[in-house]
Design an enzyme around this catalytic site. Structure first.
Site, mmCIF file in Angstrom:
data_model
loop_
_atom_site.group_PDB
_atom_site.id
_atom_site.type_symbol
_atom_site.label_atom_id
_atom_site.label_comp_id
_atom_site.label_asym_id
_atom_site.label_seq_id
_atom_site.Cartn_x
_atom_site.Cartn_y
_atom_site.Cartn_z
ATOM 1 N N THR A 1 -51.719 -0.478 -46.070
ATOM 2 C CA THR A 1 -51.215 0.276 -47.216
ATOM 3 C C THR A 1 -50.199 -0.578 -47.969
ATOM 4 O O THR A 1 -49.438 -1.335 -47.385
ATOM 5 C CB THR A 1 -50.584 1.615 -46.801
ATOM 6 O OG1 THR A 1 -49.394 1.384 -46.044
ATOM 7 C CG2 THR A 1 -51.560 2.445 -45.978
ATOM 8 N N ALA B 1 -61.012 -11.413 -41.318
ATOM 9 C CA ALA B 1 -61.133 -9.956 -41.389
ATOM 10 C C ALA B 1 -61.565 -9.480 -42.778
ATOM 11 O O ALA B 1 -61.347 -10.151 -43.793
ATOM 12 C CB ALA B 1 -59.805 -9.296 -41.030
ATOM 13 N N VAL C 1 -60.482 -6.773 -45.254
ATOM 14 C CA VAL C 1 -59.247 -6.012 -45.409
ATOM 15 C C VAL C 1 -59.315 -5.130 -46.651
ATOM 16 O O VAL C 1 -59.723 -5.586 -47.726
ATOM 17 C CB VAL C 1 -58.021 -6.941 -45.510
ATOM 18 C CG1 VAL C 1 -56.735 -6.119 -45.450
ATOM 19 C CG2 VAL C 1 -58.038 -8.005 -44.419
ATOM 20 N N TYR D 1 -33.329 7.006 -46.379
ATOM 21 C CA TYR D 1 -34.428 6.089 -46.079
ATOM 22 C C TYR D 1 -34.574 5.917 -44.572
ATOM 23 O O TYR D 1 -35.685 5.971 -44.026
ATOM 24 C CB TYR D 1 -34.141 4.749 -46.759
ATOM 25 C CG TYR D 1 -35.008 3.598 -46.331
ATOM 26 C CD1 TYR D 1 -36.312 3.464 -46.791
ATOM 27 C CD2 TYR D 1 -34.507 2.605 -45.483
ATOM 28 C CE1 TYR D 1 -37.102 2.382 -46.424
ATOM 29 C CE2 TYR D 1 -35.284 1.519 -45.106
ATOM 30 C CZ TYR D 1 -36.575 1.417 -45.572
ATOM 31 O OH TYR D 1 -37.348 0.342 -45.206
ATOM 32 N N GLY D 2 -33.451 5.740 -43.881
ATOM 33 C CA GLY D 2 -33.478 5.588 -42.423
ATOM 34 C C GLY D 2 -34.062 6.802 -41.724
ATOM 35 O O GLY D 2 -34.708 6.676 -40.673
ATOM 36 N N GLY E 1 -37.944 -7.152 -39.624
ATOM 37 C CA GLY E 1 -36.767 -7.987 -39.835
ATOM 38 C C GLY E 1 -36.248 -7.839 -41.252
ATOM 39 O O GLY E 1 -36.792 -7.106 -42.076
ATOM 40 N N ILE F 1 -36.231 -8.914 -44.607
ATOM 41 C CA ILE F 1 -37.167 -9.683 -45.413
ATOM 42 C C ILE F 1 -36.905 -9.431 -46.896
ATOM 43 O O ILE F 1 -36.630 -8.300 -47.305
ATOM 44 C CB ILE F 1 -38.625 -9.288 -45.076
ATOM 45 C CG1 ILE F 1 -38.890 -9.445 -43.569
ATOM 46 C CG2 ILE F 1 -39.613 -10.104 -45.903
ATOM 47 C CD1 ILE F 1 -38.758 -10.849 -43.038
#
Length: 313
Positions: free
Chosen positions: A21, A40, A42, A191-192, A222, A224
């Site tokens: 997604t 793959a 996808v 959000y958490g 992580g 990002i």
């Protein structure tokens, strides 16, 4: 920190079918690109057809290309639970197997509001619509898992932001709709809360799939640098633009680094050892105390199923 797995060490994925997604940018983009390079097929499940196809063209034009794999667009608007149900049905009409479902897409920046269904928009996009997608695809996931030498996995991206939340219950619709204020911290905590729901649901789902070989994993990829993260940081008063432009690239990891953590959970890590676990760039770790709470896990699962039934899905 060294990645959990290198792209060259990922297994061959010829014959595998995957849904990711999101994916027109960020971790999802890199995840799709690497999966295709390993062979793959996808599906990029995304809302905007032109942006999705532009991203696919960009992948194809990259110096590494897409190898022997392929990428197709699958229409999915996660802000609408009914679109998630339609996307599952559309996919079932296209394919006879599904080896991996990677729920990558998410939003983070506020302000948040209730949808016409009376549900918090960020919870719908980040969590509820993904659950509906899982539910619609489960028959095919189970069918694929029953085949010889299969390795079917459901991977849900979460965040360390889940540690900011300490809910007393997830037994009510209101608990899914809870907001933590209009400040920067409030938006991040809301959000958490969506990311905590994801971890708890994955644990409950794995329990219910214990009679199958399907592996369910939640992943914090992580820190990002993603478009969503930059948008959130830029929204911060006074310092946002400077932090997004200067500090984020210095401190945060690349899309590819995030994708390799996701792919460790999706294809490379030990299948049985990952069942119901929480993966970070360091490997399998313990999430927060609340994320390990069996009562909360059951509550979020049951409340979500009740909400889905109320939506007629």
């Amino acid at each position: 920190m060294a990645p959990l797995i290198l792209e060259k060490n990922l297994p061959d994925l010829h014959g595998k079918v995957v849904i990711v997604t999101g994916g027109n940018t960020g971790i999802g983009y890199a995840t799709i690109q690497i999966l295709a390079r390993r062979g793959a097929k996808v599906y990029m499940a995304a809302r905007n057809e032109s942006r999705a196809k532009e991203a696919i063209y960009k992948m194809q034009s990259d110096s590494k290309g897409l190898g022997e794999g392929s990428v197709e667009w699958l229409e999915l608007d996660l802000s609408d639970p009914r679109s998630a149900a339609r996307a599952a049905q559309t996919f079932l009409g296209k394919e006879r197997r599904l080896d991996m479902l990677i729920n990558n897409a998410a939003v983070s920046s506020g302000p948040f509001k209730l949808t016409p269904d009376g549900l918090l928009d960020i919870m719908v996009t980040n969590y509820l619509s993904h659950v509906i997608l899982i539910n619609g695809l489960l028959p095919l996931l189970k069918q694929t898992a029953a085949e010889p030498n299969s390795d079917v996995r459901i991977v849900a991206l979460t965040s360390a932001a889940h540690t900011m939340v300490n809910p007393e219950t997830f037994a009510t619709k209101e608990s899914l709709n809870r907001q933590y204020g209009d400040s920067m911290k409030g938006y991040l905590t809301t959000y958490g809360n969506t990311k905590l729901a994801i971890i708890l649901h994955i644990k409950a789902l794995q329990k219910r799939l214990s009679h199958t070989s399907i592996t369910c994993v939640s992943v914090h990829p992580g820190a990002i640098t993603t478009a969503g993260g930059q948008k959130f940081v830029r929204s911060l008063p006074l310092v946002g633009w400077g932090v997004a432009k200067v500090l984020m690239p210095m401190v945060f990891g690349s899309w590819e680094e995030g994708a390799l953590t996701v792919l460790y959970a999706a294809v490379a890590g030990p299948r049985d050892g990952l069942r119901g676990e929480y993966v970070t760039p360091k490997g399998i770790e313990k999430p927060s105390k609340e994320a390990r709470d069996e009562r909360l896990s059951e509550e979020v699962y049951e409340t979500t199923e009740r909400v889905v039934r109320e939506l007629g899905l």
